[in-house]
Every structure is written in C-alpha cells, then in structure tokens.
Scaffold this active site. Structure first.
Site, mmCIF file in Angstrom:
data_model
loop_
_atom_site.group_PDB
_atom_site.id
_atom_site.type_symbol
_atom_site.label_atom_id
_atom_site.label_comp_id
_atom_site.label_asym_id
_atom_site.label_seq_id
_atom_site.Cartn_x
_atom_site.Cartn_y
_atom_site.Cartn_z
ATOM 1 N N ASP A 15 -19.447 -24.384 -23.975
ATOM 2 C CA ASP A 15 -18.579 -24.998 -24.684
ATOM 3 C C ASP A 15 -19.724 -24.436 -25.589
ATOM 4 O OD1 ASP A 15 -18.503 -27.120 -22.837
ATOM 5 O OD2 ASP A 15 -19.522 -28.190 -23.730
ATOM 6 N N ASP A 135 -11.296 -39.018 -22.357
ATOM 7 C CA ASP A 135 -12.737 -39.232 -22.109
ATOM 8 C C ASP A 135 -13.086 -40.732 -21.954
ATOM 9 O OD1 ASP A 135 -13.236 -36.292 -22.677
ATOM 10 O OD2 ASP A 135 -12.895 -36.761 -24.076
#
Length: 245
Positions: A15, A135
């Site tokens: 990330d 998500d």
C-alpha cells in the site's frame, strides 16, 4: 482451485502513500505506519516467495489521482510475478492504460459501485483481468476511501458484479482492517457463498490461524499487510499453512 490462482495464495500488500509503503488502521488517514520504499518492499516479497503482489495507491483512493504511478511502474519493471493494482482507477481509460502497461489485474472499487457498466465494459475487453473491490463496514459497502456508506449489502453487490463479468471479488472487512485483532470470517463467508468467482479476503489477518480459517471458509486467496510488515509471521510460514492440508 480458481481461475485466478492455482491454489490458495497469501498475497503481500504494498500500500503506497506519498511514495512510501504504509499500513493504515481501518483505512483512516493519519493512522499510517511507514515501511519505506515500495520497490524495495516488492522485491523483498518476491524473494520471500510471493506468487502475486497486491498494490494499492492510497493517494489515488483518497484523492482520485494516481499519485504513486512512478512507483507502480518501477515495481512492474522490477518483478516477474503477477501484480494486481487498485486505488484511483476511475475510468475505462485508466484501467486500460494500466493493463496495457503490464498490470495483470486492475481492481475497481468506488468506480464499480458508482458505475457497474464500467465493469461489464472492461470485462469484455479484458476478460479475466477485472477484479471488483468491495469494502464493508458495519455490514454495508463503503466507498471513496472507506469514507462513505452506500447501504448496499456486500453479498448482494458481489453477486451483481459476478454477473457483470468480474473475474474476482476483493472483499475487505474494514471493521478489522489494520488492527491486528483477527478476522470476522462470518462476513467474508457470506460474500464467498454468494458468488461462483474467486473471493480474495482482506482485513484483520493477525495470525496463521486466521489464514487457515479463510482458506477453510473458501477464499481463493488473502491479502496480508500489517501482520507481515510487523513480523507476526513470515510469508513462508503463511504459505505453508495452506500447503499442508
């Protein structure tokens, strides 16, 4: 096991924010722990035995602009394993340019939820290369860097995107993401049961037991970030858990 993975995979997360590898707690800005150069991290995961890398441009997810494109390009050139990328991919042109550049699979999140036809369009042009990221927080799909709730059930959404041609679902349980507190497998299981395409589970993995549980639940793979960067276990140990079945 699936059309994406020969067998269950543990996929390291890279990330990126402001040019660094970071891990966030529940996706919130300001909670990041930094882990250095993304290209160095990517190479280290390959050397450790990774079969796939999971890249996220967090600046892209939050701002909508792919701020870490240079690092992504460098990683593509530096590694010889499949790379999947999400964060800031908003249009068909965004996705096509990345796929043509060498990203193996693109991950559409907010753009897919807001414009499902985009998934169908890209899946037709790039079959087997479009993953939809769902998500969920408090049982509802969230978008825009996990800041806006949609009221949509993630299992229902997953089934819809499978019909639209997605080759897989990346399901992140935001409630446990980055907290090293363990997974909530029941939420993930509902998504897995709703579709016939591979589900990549993400969020909360803190132990080898968590990985075994996801494997047993039917996930095709799991993305692991914080636990690997904080040395809770090694990638080799995580992969061995699932190979020993």
């Amino acid at each position: 096991m699936s059309t994406l993975f020969e067998s269950f995979e543990v996929i390291p997360a890279v990330d990126m924010q402001d040019g660094d590898v970071v891990q966030l707690v529940q996706g919130e800005r300001g909670t990041e722990t930094r882990y250095g150069d993304p290209v160095v991290a990517a190479k280290q995961w390959v050397e450790a035995g990774a079969k796939t890398l999971h890249l996220v441009d967090l600046d892209g997810a939050f701002e909508g602009d792919r701020m870490n494109a240079t690092a992504v390009d460098a990683i593509i050139d530096a590694v010889d394993i499949p790379v999947q990328l999400g964060g800031g991919i908003r249009t068909a042109n965004d996705a096509a340019s990345l796929l043509d550049r060498g990203v193996n699979r693109v991950i559409l999140g907010t753009a897919a939820v807001e414009n499902p036809d985009l998934v169908a369009e890209l899946a037709e042009s790039y079959p087997g290369r479009i993953i939809v990221s769902l998500d969920a927080a408090d049982g509802e799909v969230v978008v825009s860097g996990w800041t806006e709730s949609t009221g949509i059930d993630p299992a229902v959404a997953a089934a819809r995107f499978a019909d639209y041609g997605a080759c897989g679902i990346l399901f992140t349980d935001v409630d446990v993401e980055g907290k090293l507190a363990g997974i909530q497998s029941s939420v993930t299981a509902r998504v897995i049961d709703a579709v016939d395409i591979p589900v990549i589970a993400s969020g909360g993995v803190a132990s080898l037991d968590d990985i075994q549980t996801l494997h047993t639940t039917g996930a095709a793979a799991t993305v692991v970030g914080t636990a690997l960067y904080e040395n809770k276990f090694t990638l080799a140990d995580a992969m061995e858990v699932c190979e020993s079945d």
